[in-house]
Scaffold this active site. Structure first.
Site, short mmCIF file in Angstrom:
data_model
loop_
_atom_site.label_atom_id
_atom_site.label_comp_id
_atom_site.label_asym_id
_atom_site.label_seq_id
_atom_site.Cartn_x
_atom_site.Cartn_y
_atom_site.Cartn_z
N LYS A 147 17.50 5.19 55.00
CA LYS A 147 16.40 5.85 54.34
C LYS A 147 15.09 5.14 54.68
O LYS A 147 15.16 3.98 55.07
CB LYS A 147 16.61 5.92 52.83
CG LYS A 147 16.63 4.54 52.16
CD LYS A 147 16.62 4.69 50.68
CE LYS A 147 15.21 4.83 50.16
NZ LYS A 147 14.61 3.56 49.69
N ASP A 176 22.71 7.01 51.76
CA ASP A 176 22.07 6.80 50.47
C ASP A 176 22.98 5.81 49.77
O ASP A 176 24.07 6.17 49.32
CB ASP A 176 21.99 8.11 49.68
CG ASP A 176 21.24 7.93 48.37
OD1 ASP A 176 21.46 6.89 47.71
OD2 ASP A 176 20.43 8.79 48.02
N HIS A 177 22.57 4.54 49.71
CA HIS A 177 23.54 3.53 49.29
C HIS A 177 24.01 3.73 47.85
O HIS A 177 25.05 3.20 47.47
CB HIS A 177 23.02 2.11 49.56
CG HIS A 177 22.05 1.59 48.54
ND1 HIS A 177 20.73 1.91 48.56
CD2 HIS A 177 22.23 0.77 47.48
CE1 HIS A 177 20.12 1.31 47.55
NE2 HIS A 177 21.01 0.62 46.87
N HIS A 239 18.05 8.48 45.60
CA HIS A 239 19.07 7.95 44.70
C HIS A 239 19.19 8.74 43.39
O HIS A 239 20.29 9.11 42.97
CB HIS A 239 18.78 6.48 44.37
CG HIS A 239 18.54 5.62 45.57
ND1 HIS A 239 19.22 5.78 46.75
CD2 HIS A 239 17.70 4.58 45.78
CE1 HIS A 239 18.82 4.86 47.62
NE2 HIS A 239 17.88 4.14 47.06
N LYS A 339 9.59 -0.30 38.84
CA LYS A 339 9.69 -1.72 39.20
C LYS A 339 8.99 -2.53 38.12
O LYS A 339 8.11 -2.02 37.42
CB LYS A 339 9.02 -1.96 40.55
CG LYS A 339 9.77 -1.25 41.68
CD LYS A 339 9.72 -2.01 42.97
CE LYS A 339 10.42 -1.28 44.10
NZ LYS A 339 11.85 -1.63 44.19
C1 BG6 Z 1 16.28 0.92 47.76
C2 BG6 Z 1 14.80 0.92 47.51
O1 BG6 Z 1 16.68 2.11 48.37
O2 BG6 Z 1 16.96 0.78 46.52
C3 BG6 Z 1 14.37 -0.36 46.81
O3 BG6 Z 1 14.10 1.03 48.73
C4 BG6 Z 1 15.18 -0.56 45.56
O4 BG6 Z 1 12.99 -0.34 46.50
C5 BG6 Z 1 16.67 -0.44 45.86
O5 BG6 Z 1 14.89 -1.85 45.07
C6 BG6 Z 1 17.49 -0.47 44.59
O6 BG6 Z 1 18.84 -0.55 44.92
P1 BG6 Z 1 19.89 -1.25 43.96
O7 BG6 Z 1 21.20 -1.06 44.65
O8 BG6 Z 1 19.48 -2.70 43.85
O9 BG6 Z 1 19.80 -0.55 42.66
#
Ligand code: BG6
Length: 501
Positions: A147, A176-177, A239, A339
């Site tokens: 992404k 999309d992790h 997400h 954030k």
């Molecule tokens: C990423 C964003 O895709 O997801 C980041 O670019 C964010 O800004 C992160 O901090 C959050 O991922 P996780 O897995 O820590 O909730």
């Protein structure tokens, strides 16, 4: 579990942060847990001049080896410098892959992982195709695209067109992790493997759905990227909307990539567009300002390195919207992300309608608080059901209590990192947990009018909120009546009494 066929993973952007923090550690975990075949290799590429050994040396700094550097793993790692613009360098890449293939006895199964700046997402696949590295006659050729997939609707459409010129949709894995998180996948199991939830999972029984994805960190040195992105593009477009898709979709016929992605697509197609005149009331944007968190002075967003001092980029978004279909008609969905909020937590709250007949009234007030099911994505992963019981003693005093399940109770089960699951799935050719091109475009279609209004209409405010708080007060106004957001703590069921943030 089936072990994938022998393969070579080519990482573009191998000297970057994602490779260091996520990719190499994830591949190493797959290796130590015996999920990879005996014959595989990793070829890191980037502009940085490095030898194989220098790259291996760097890798040892990325991974915590329990008993000193794992030489067996390191021997599978190679490096090649590349100038992304030069056609010749892709021909050299092909030659290098050929050599590795022959020397290591691996067929031409190649996974190309694009962990580069997004402006290279169309160029690298095109140049790979120039070198015929997209043809699958001698083995699979798959692309993982990180992404952001596009910076707006038009660029996402152009990127899809550009990729589909040379590749089939089933060669393209848009990552999309969040979909790789064990608890996000458990959403489907909670809904579709239990007889009790699905009959009440609709507008007749649910009064609202709330999704929070809060982070306590700020932009952490990524100001340059983030200031051109903002929370809407960085978190909501991908997400949070993917989670909405899984919460709201109809049961798929089978657990298979297209069946599931088809249902998610139907949800996205049913998102009611937010009209320009409603944007200021239905979507609240905020930006964190300087404050003191736990006694420590914390900079505001505009003071972060790489951020414009007059930046209007949002670090917080809360929004209300509806899904216009039979299941969800009239049920508000509230989602928020930000954030520098008080804690790091992602959770989904399903709030059920209260019992219709108010039998237990105390001092003129109905006592049955609505039931809530809380699906905790992270941390303290688990499920929490809030329900009412009688307080022991005279009369009928009602109290709400918790019934909870924490993954940590399963003993020594370790939740695999999202990237482990996703890389393994791609190597096995399973795209279930990746986004399909049309769903990515549909998500952009929903948020693009909001982004346009924000950039074109200076009367839409961006509210400041002190770093370390739950975002602008104005986001409380999104919720109807007396409802409030659930303010989650680090521990899933520690609400009401003691809250560790
Ligand atoms: C990423 C964003 O895709 O997801 C980041 O670019 C964010 O800004 C992160 O901090 C959050 O991922 P996780 O897995 O820590 O909730």
């Amino acid at each position: 579990m089936k072990i994938p066929d022998p393969h070579i993973i080519v990482i573009f952007g191998a000297s970057g942060d994602l490779t260091k923090r996520k990719l190499i550690p994830a591949i190493y975990q797959l290796f130590v847990n015996n999920h990879l075949p005996a014959h595989f290799a990793i070829l890191g590429t980037s502009r940085t001049l490095l030898t194989d050994d220098e790259f291996r040396q760097r890798i040892t700094e990325f991974i915590t080896f329990p008993e000193g550097p794992d030489l067996k793993f390191l021997s599978k790692i190679y490096y090649q410098t590349i100038d992304y613009d030069r056609n010749d360098d892709y021909i050299s890449l092909k030659t290098r892959l050929n050599d590795l293939k022959i020397n290591l006895n691996i067929p031409a199964n190649y996974l190309f992982y694009l962990s580069t700046p997004p402006n290279l997402y169309d160029q690298i696949p095109e140049k790979l195709a120039f070198a015929n590295l997209h043809l699958q006659s001698d083995g699979f050729k798959r692309l993982i695209i990180e992404k952001p997939f596009g910076n707006n609707l038009n660029s996402a459409i152009s990127l899809n067109i550009s990729l589909l010129k040379n590749y089939e949709e089933n060669q393209i894995y848009r990552i999309d992790h969040y979909l790789g998180k064990e608890t996000v996948q458990n959403l489907m199991v909670t809904r579709f493997a239990n007889g009790i939830y699905e009959p009440v999972w609709n507008r007749n029984f649910i009064s609202r759905v709330e999704i929070t994805s809060a982070e306590s960190l700020g932009v952490e040195g990524r100001g340059g990227y983030y200031d051109h992105s903002g929370a809407m593009r960085d978190m909501i477009q991908n997400h949070l909307l993917q989670m909405v898709g899984l919460v709201a979709m109809e049961p798929p016929v089978v657990i298979e990539a297209n069946a599931i992605r088809h249902e998610v697509m139907k949800v996205f197609q049913s998102l009611r567009p937010i009209q320009p005149e409603d944007i200021a009331n239905q979507v609240i944007r905020g930006q964190y300002t300087a404050s003191t968190i736990k006694g420590i002075a914390t900079a505001g967003y505009r003071e972060e390195p790489g951020v414009d001092q007059l930046s209007h980029t949002e670090t917080y978004v809360a929004m209300k919207f509806f899904i216009d279909n039979w299941r969800w008609a009239g049920v508000p969905f509230y989602i928020r992300t930000g954030k520098k909020l008080p804690t790091r937590v992602t959770e989904i709250v399903i709030e059920f309608k209260p019992a219709p007949h108010h039998l237990f009234v105390q001092d003129g007030r109905n006592q049955n608080a609505p039931n809530q099911l809380i699906i905790r994505i992270q941390p303290d992963e688990g499920l929490l059901l809030k329900f009412n019981v009688k307080e022991p003693g005279a009369g009928f005093k009602v109290n709400q209590v918790n019934m909870d399940f924490h993954y940590s109770e399963l003993g020594n089960v370790q939740l695999p990192a999202a990237y482990e699951r996703l890389i393994l799935d791609c190597l096995s050719g399973d795209a279930t947990l990746y986004s399909r091109g049309d769903t990515v475009e549909a998500a952009w279609t929903f948020i693009q009018p909001i982004l346009d209004a924000w950039s074109n209409d200076p009367t839409i405010p961006i509210y400041g909120y002190p770093a370390g708080t739950w975002g602008p007060y104005e986001s409380d106004g999104l919720l109807d009546g007396e409802m409030t957001w659930r303010y989650p703590c680090k521990n899933l069921s520690d609400d009401g009494l003691y809250c560790e943030l």
